[in-house]
Motif scaffolding. Structure first.
Motif, mmCIF file in Angstrom:
data_model
loop_
_atom_site.group_PDB
_atom_site.id
_atom_site.type_symbol
_atom_site.label_atom_id
_atom_site.label_comp_id
_atom_site.label_asym_id
_atom_site.label_seq_id
_atom_site.Cartn_x
_atom_site.Cartn_y
_atom_site.Cartn_z
ATOM 1 N N PRO A 1 0.806 -1.226 0.000
ATOM 2 C CA PRO A 1 0.000 0.000 0.000
ATOM 3 C C PRO A 1 0.841 1.279 0.000
ATOM 4 O O PRO A 1 0.333 2.340 -0.377
ATOM 5 C CB PRO A 1 -0.815 -0.124 1.299
ATOM 6 C CG PRO A 1 -0.892 -1.596 1.552
ATOM 7 C CD PRO A 1 0.429 -2.131 1.100
ATOM 8 N N LEU A 2 2.099 1.178 0.421
ATOM 9 C CA LEU A 2 2.985 2.349 0.452
ATOM 10 C C LEU A 2 4.001 2.302 -0.683
ATOM 11 O O LEU A 2 5.042 2.960 -0.603
ATOM 12 C CB LEU A 2 3.723 2.415 1.791
ATOM 13 C CG LEU A 2 2.862 2.504 3.058
ATOM 14 C CD1 LEU A 2 3.738 2.430 4.292
ATOM 15 C CD2 LEU A 2 2.047 3.786 3.051
ATOM 16 N N GLU A 3 3.703 1.549 -1.718
ATOM 17 C CA GLU A 3 4.695 1.333 -2.783
ATOM 18 C C GLU A 3 5.207 2.638 -3.374
ATOM 19 O O GLU A 3 6.411 2.785 -3.637
ATOM 20 C CB GLU A 3 4.072 0.477 -3.888
ATOM 21 C CG GLU A 3 5.022 0.173 -5.026
ATOM 22 C CD GLU A 3 4.376 -0.689 -6.085
ATOM 23 O OE1 GLU A 3 5.068 -1.027 -7.074
ATOM 24 O OE2 GLU A 3 3.179 -1.022 -5.944
ATOM 25 N N GLN A 4 4.333 3.605 -3.579
ATOM 26 C CA GLN A 4 4.747 4.870 -4.181
ATOM 27 C C GLN A 4 5.601 5.713 -3.237
ATOM 28 O O GLN A 4 6.383 6.558 -3.696
ATOM 29 C CB GLN A 4 3.508 5.677 -4.615
ATOM 30 C CG GLN A 4 2.649 4.963 -5.636
ATOM 31 C CD GLN A 4 3.421 4.623 -6.894
ATOM 32 O OE1 GLN A 4 4.227 5.419 -7.380
ATOM 33 N NE2 GLN A 4 3.167 3.431 -7.441
ATOM 34 N N ARG A 5 5.497 5.470 -1.954
ATOM 35 C CA ARG A 5 6.257 6.255 -0.978
ATOM 36 C C ARG A 5 7.487 5.518 -0.474
ATOM 37 O O ARG A 5 8.366 6.139 0.129
ATOM 38 C CB ARG A 5 5.366 6.604 0.219
ATOM 39 C CG ARG A 5 4.173 7.492 -0.096
ATOM 40 C CD ARG A 5 3.578 7.994 1.195
ATOM 41 N NE ARG A 5 4.569 8.683 1.987
ATOM 42 C CZ ARG A 5 4.468 8.915 3.303
ATOM 43 N NH1 ARG A 5 3.392 8.505 3.953
ATOM 44 N NH2 ARG A 5 5.421 9.545 3.943
ATOM 45 N N LEU A 6 7.559 4.226 -0.709
ATOM 46 C CA LEU A 6 8.652 3.413 -0.165
ATOM 47 C C LEU A 6 9.962 3.748 -0.868
ATOM 48 O O LEU A 6 10.060 3.699 -2.095
ATOM 49 C CB LEU A 6 8.339 1.928 -0.332
ATOM 50 C CG LEU A 6 9.362 0.944 0.246
ATOM 51 C CD1 LEU A 6 9.452 1.088 1.762
ATOM 52 C CD2 LEU A 6 9.003 -0.480 -0.132
ATOM 53 N N ARG A 7 10.974 4.058 -0.086
ATOM 54 C CA ARG A 7 12.298 4.347 -0.637
ATOM 55 C C ARG A 7 13.282 3.199 -0.420
ATOM 56 O O ARG A 7 14.275 3.082 -1.119
ATOM 57 C CB ARG A 7 12.863 5.629 0.011
ATOM 58 C CG ARG A 7 12.091 6.874 -0.386
ATOM 59 C CD ARG A 7 12.198 7.135 -1.867
ATOM 60 N NE ARG A 7 11.380 8.254 -2.304
ATOM 61 C CZ ARG A 7 10.173 8.135 -2.828
ATOM 62 N NH1 ARG A 7 9.620 6.929 -2.960
ATOM 63 N NH2 ARG A 7 9.487 9.188 -3.213
ATOM 64 N N GLY A 8 13.007 2.356 0.579
ATOM 65 C CA GLY A 8 13.890 1.208 0.796
ATOM 66 C C GLY A 8 13.851 0.737 2.232
ATOM 67 O O GLY A 8 13.113 1.274 3.078
ATOM 68 N N LEU A 9 14.671 -0.268 2.505
ATOM 69 C CA LEU A 9 14.809 -0.829 3.846
ATOM 70 C C LEU A 9 16.266 -0.708 4.273
ATOM 71 O O LEU A 9 17.181 -0.908 3.473
ATOM 72 C CB LEU A 9 14.387 -2.299 3.878
ATOM 73 C CG LEU A 9 12.975 -2.654 3.417
ATOM 74 C CD1 LEU A 9 12.766 -4.159 3.496
ATOM 75 C CD2 LEU A 9 11.931 -1.925 4.249
ATOM 76 N N VAL A 10 16.464 -0.405 5.550
ATOM 77 C CA VAL A 10 17.818 -0.295 6.105
ATOM 78 C C VAL A 10 17.956 -1.304 7.236
ATOM 79 O O VAL A 10 17.126 -1.312 8.170
ATOM 80 C CB VAL A 10 18.110 1.132 6.616
ATOM 81 C CG1 VAL A 10 19.515 1.199 7.221
ATOM 82 C CG2 VAL A 10 17.971 2.142 5.487
#
Length: 291
Positions: free
Chosen positions: A202-211
């Motif tokens: 649902p947050l695909e457009q806002r997701l920048r990555g995982l750390v």
């Protein structure tokens, strides 16, 4: 005149004759004499002939020449290598690590070692090799499929879903279709990262990555400098809770910098500096109105 008296002949065999007769009746001795002696004689002839160094060298040369004549017959010669299932880059890498000089005899090819060499390439998952009729060395390759981009100490690298290295890349923009992960130990937890990315659809457009933090847990990085700090255990469940709250209250659309779920029993949020100042202003106004 006296007649010469000859003593009667003793029919009993002598001691040695008796022993030899008894020995001959032994099956093992009789077999050794009848079969062993001829065999030993036959073996002694080539042994004596091969005792000469010059003869041995000549014989070895003749055997090697005969073997070479057989191995280099047209039906045993390999003329080219055909690679299937490999991209252009992987094809070039394979030909570089297998510098074969065609034509050559199929007897000179160690297919097992060649297969291990090809599978040692980062981009190759499995490889199968065989010599086809017509003198063609066929190599069938299954390449690793990149699943994420990993930003590590060595730079940007493509990893498959098991965390195996596929290839380095120069810029993130070259693979915008793949999610980005970063941090120490992130390559060892790619499977969990993919689960989190799937849950964050649902947050695909806002997701920048995982750390990856401390090689034990994840931070979900969104645009507007927002972060969701996940716990080390049950990270997917914790992320789904945040998404459920966001769907109900649009929590992530507010001036929140951090949603901290490292302690699932005590989730907290951190407001942006502007939101904190606005909150304090409202509190001061409320306090003044009360007074």
């Amino acid at each position: 005149m006296c007649a010469l008296i000859v003593p009667p002949r003793d029919p009993a065999p002598s001691r040695w004759a008796y022993r030899l007769e008894r020995l001959w009746l032994t099956p093992l001795f009789r077999k050794a004499v009848l079969k062993g002696l001829p065999l030993a004689a036959l073996m002694a002839i080539p042994a004596l002939w091969l005792a000469d160094d010059t003869r041995r060298a000549d014989l070895a040369a003749q055997i090697a020449d005969i073997r070479r004549q057989v191995e280099t017959r047209p039906e045993f010669m390999v003329k080219l290598m055909a690679i299937e299932g490999a991209s252009a880059e992987t094809d070039a890498d394979i030909r570089e690590v297998l510098p074969l000089d065609f034509p050559l005899s199929s007897f000179d090819l160690d297919l097992h070692e060649m297969r291990k060499t090809v599978e040692g390439l980062d981009a190759v998952k499995t490889a199968q090799m065989r010599v086809r009729p017509g003198g063609i060395l066929e190599l069938t390759v299954e390449e690793r499929v990149p699943a994420v981009v990993w930003r590590g100490e060595a730079g940007l690298e493509l990893l498959d879903e098991q965390g195996h290295r596929v290839a380095p890349i120069e810029a993130r923009a070259l693979r915008p279709d793949l999610p980005l992960i970063a941090g120490e130990g992130a390559d060892l937890a790619v499977a969990e990262a993919l689960q989190l990315i799937a849950a964050a659809a649902p947050l695909e457009q806002r997701l920048r990555g995982l750390v990856r933090i401390g090689a034990r847990r994840w931070d979900v990085v969104l645009d507007r400098d927002q972060r969701i700090l996940l716990p080390a255990q049950n990270a997917v469940t914790a992320l789904e809770r945040v998404l459920a709250l966001d769907e109900v209250s649009d929590m992530l659309g507010r001036d929140i910098v951090v949603v901290d779920l490292r302690n699932p029993a005590r989730p907290t949020v951190r407001l942006s500096p502007d939101a904190v100042e606005e909150f304090r202003r409202i509190r001061r106004l409320q306090t003044g109105a009360t007074n």
